[in-house]
Structure formats: C-alpha cells, structure tokens
Design an enzyme around this catalytic site. Structure first.
Site, PDB file in Angstrom:
ATOM      1  N   PRO A 107       0.855  -1.193   0.000  1.00 22.63           N
ATOM      2  CA  PRO A 107       0.000   0.000   0.000  1.00 22.63           C
ATOM      3  C   PRO A 107       0.888   1.240   0.000  1.00 22.63           C
ATOM      4  O   PRO A 107       1.790   1.368   0.839  1.00 22.63           O
ATOM      5  CB  PRO A 107      -0.780  -0.125   1.325  1.00 22.63           C
ATOM      6  CG  PRO A 107       0.060  -1.002   2.194  1.00 22.63           C
ATOM      7  CD  PRO A 107       0.817  -1.919   1.279  1.00 22.63           C
ATOM      8  N   CYS A 129       4.041   3.364   9.079  1.00 29.66           N
ATOM      9  CA  CYS A 129       4.239   4.691   8.502  1.00 29.66           C
ATOM     10  C   CYS A 129       4.844   5.638   9.544  1.00 29.66           C
ATOM     11  O   CYS A 129       4.288   5.800  10.633  1.00 29.66           O
ATOM     12  CB  CYS A 129       2.913   5.258   7.999  1.00 29.66           C
ATOM     13  SG  CYS A 129       3.086   6.902   7.241  1.00 29.66           S
TER      14      CYS A 129
END
Length: 330
Positions: A16, A100
């Site tokens: 992703p 992240c």
C-alpha cells in the site's frame, strides 16, 4: 539467466502506497500481475467514519481482487466499526498500518509509533477481527536507532495473542525523528535476516517480508525463509517487474505485451468516460516502458495529458503514438 521455481503456496503482493495505489493504479497493476495481492492506500478510521463520503474511499472494481483494505488509527472501537465496513464492501481482508513514520501520522498517534505499545496494537487487531475477515498487520523492525531483535520478537508475540496470524514486516527500523518518509525507506539498515528469524521463531504464523526488493533473484531467495514477499516502489516504477516475478514462479509463460495492456486499460477507462480525467490515470503509467527502447519518449508523451481530456481519449492517442514509435524503430 533468471532461475525458475515452483512456489505454489507463496504470495507476492504490492505494498500500500499513499497517493499512489489508488483504484486506477490497482486496476492497471492487476492487468500486469493477475496473481498479486493488492492493497489499498492507507485509509484512516476518521476518514472512513467521520467523512462525508466513505464510499468514495471504499469502492473498487471486482477486477482488483484479491484486495486488502489497509487502515490506520489508534482506537479499538473505531477499528471495530471499520471492520464492519470492510465486510460490507466485501474486501478480502484488512491490514493495520503500524509502519508509517510520517509526522502527520505520528501526530495522530498511529502508524509506526504504535510499535511502542504492542498491547494497544493487539486491541486494535482484536477490533478488526470482528469483521470475520482475515486480518494482518504491517510493521517495522523497531523504532529509531534501537536495534533489538528481542523487542521485535516480543511485539509479534503480544500481537499474535489477539488472534492475528499474518505479519508483514518492512525490514527496517522507522526513525521517528530526523528522517522524512522517503529517507525512512532507504537509510535505516535493511535486515531481511531478522524477518527470517521471526518465521523460524513463529513457524505457525504467516510472515511476509517487505523492503528493498528490486530483482527477481532476491525475491525468489526469500521463499526459502518466509511465506511471501511484498514489493513496493519497484512495482510502481517498473510494473513489468511483477510479471517477471510471476514468470519466475511458474505462474505465467510469457510477459504481457504492453500494447495489449493499454487496450485492456482502454476498456476500463471507457467505463468511466468523463469521470476519469486523463492525468488521474496517466500518472500511474510512467513505468510501463521502464528500461526498454522508447521509455523517454513514452514519459514525454504522458506529459501531454490534461484535465480537459478523458482517460479513454488519451489512451487512444497513446496507442497511436506507440504505433509511430514502433514504425520509427523498424
């Protein structure tokens, strides 16, 4: 010569990537790699639960399957609500982002900083499990400059107690200070061997490795140690890399023809008509001719896409341009 192996039970997936793997990009990548598992961009629980139009984020085409919804957040109750949305929209699974390192994500107290609280991650995974869909977590080796395999082992052990059986490990630490997200993908040392060790320590878990894969040989080598390989930027910048990996895994006999991919993509674009301006699709196509004759000319042509032209008309022009490129090279 690239070796070829039979790996029936091994998975290749596309990472992703925020602002990159939108539904148009995923459709394009699916045309090139039928066997890949695809993931959405990270979608926050706030965007899905508090936004005016969650359907805009959640809708996708059946051609994208298998498709996993990746979510970000730090509230177990919200995760439970999002899990129901994932089931309603018939995703093939849900993935929690614990990797992240961006300042914006840190400010929201989720992403990589959650590695410091494995008990909370376990609660979040338990909330996602309410969907009855397969769940997974994507995380780093650790935080900042602390290189400690024991902490990674403990993180996986605690999160697995929630029932999560699938761990996708970006084989670098996340430095929360001093590096931007792009630098966090390159500067922290890459340690595939730590991920291999996790699989050895937790043989009953599904362990997938992510980070730094740019050649078919390095991907194939991983299958002796882990259950799958997730490919990120290399797949976006050179989509045919995915097909090369498929071929090396004996899942296809030849690479797709680029003009044929564009013809299939044209059929997709025609279904959108004016709702899909050319740049929203063309921006994902820069790597189609990566490393082959005419790549520079192809990229220059993509620069002619404008918002006043729909993607279907642009692709028709693109196919005419490719014919001229082919004629000029003969």
């Amino acid at each position: 010569m690239i070796k070829s192996i039979e790996v029936i039970d091994k998975v290749i997936s596309v990472a992703p990537m925020l602002d990159w793997t939108d539904r148009h990009c995923r459709h394009f990548l699916r045309l090139i790699c039928p066997s890949c598992v695809l993931y959405t961009e990270m979608l926050t629980t706030n965007a899905l639960l508090l936004g005016r139009d969650p359907q805009r984020f959640l809708e996708y085409s059946a051609a994208e399957n298998p498709l996993i919804l990746q979510v970000g957040g730090d509230d177990p109750v919200a995760m439970r609500q999002v899990s129901r949305l994932a089931r309603e929209y018939q995703y093939d699974g849900i993935n929690l982002n614990v990797g992240c390192p961006s300042p914006r994500v840190q400010k929201g107290s989720f992403g990589a900083c959650l590695m410091a609280t494995p008990e909370l991650v376990a609660e979040l995974m338990a909330g996602l499990s309410d969907s009855a869909l397969p769940v997974s977590v994507k995380h780093r080796l650790g935080l900042d400059r602390e290189e400690d395999y024991a902490s990674l082992h403990q993180f996986v052990e605690i999160v697995a107690q929630s029932g999560c059986q699938h761990f996708i490990v970006h084989a670098r630490n996340a430095w929360l200070k001093g590096l931007n997200p792009a630098e966090n993908r390159e500067i922290p040392p890459l340690r595939w061997d730590w991920v291999h060790r996790l699989k050895s320590d937790f043989p009953h878990l599904r362990i997938e490795v992510n980070g730094g894969f740019k050649t078919t040989e390095t991907v194939l080598d991983q299958f002796a140690h882990v259950d799958g390989v997730m490919i990120g930027r290399a797949a976006y910048h050179n989509p045919m890399f995915l097909a090369e990996v498929e071929m090396a895994m004996n899942r296809r006999w030849q690479l797709p023809e680029r003009p044929a991919v564009l013809e299939q993509l044209l059929a997709y674009a025609e279904s959108w008509r004016e709702a899909l301006p050319a740049p929203r699709l063309s921006r994902h196509l820069h790597g189609l001719y990566f490393g082959v004759t005419g790549a520079g000319e192809w990229r220059r042509f993509l620069g002619t896409a404008t918002v006043n032209e729909n993607a279907a008309d642009f692709l028709r022009r693109a196919m005419q341009n490719i014919e001229k490129m082919d004629q000029a090279s003969t």
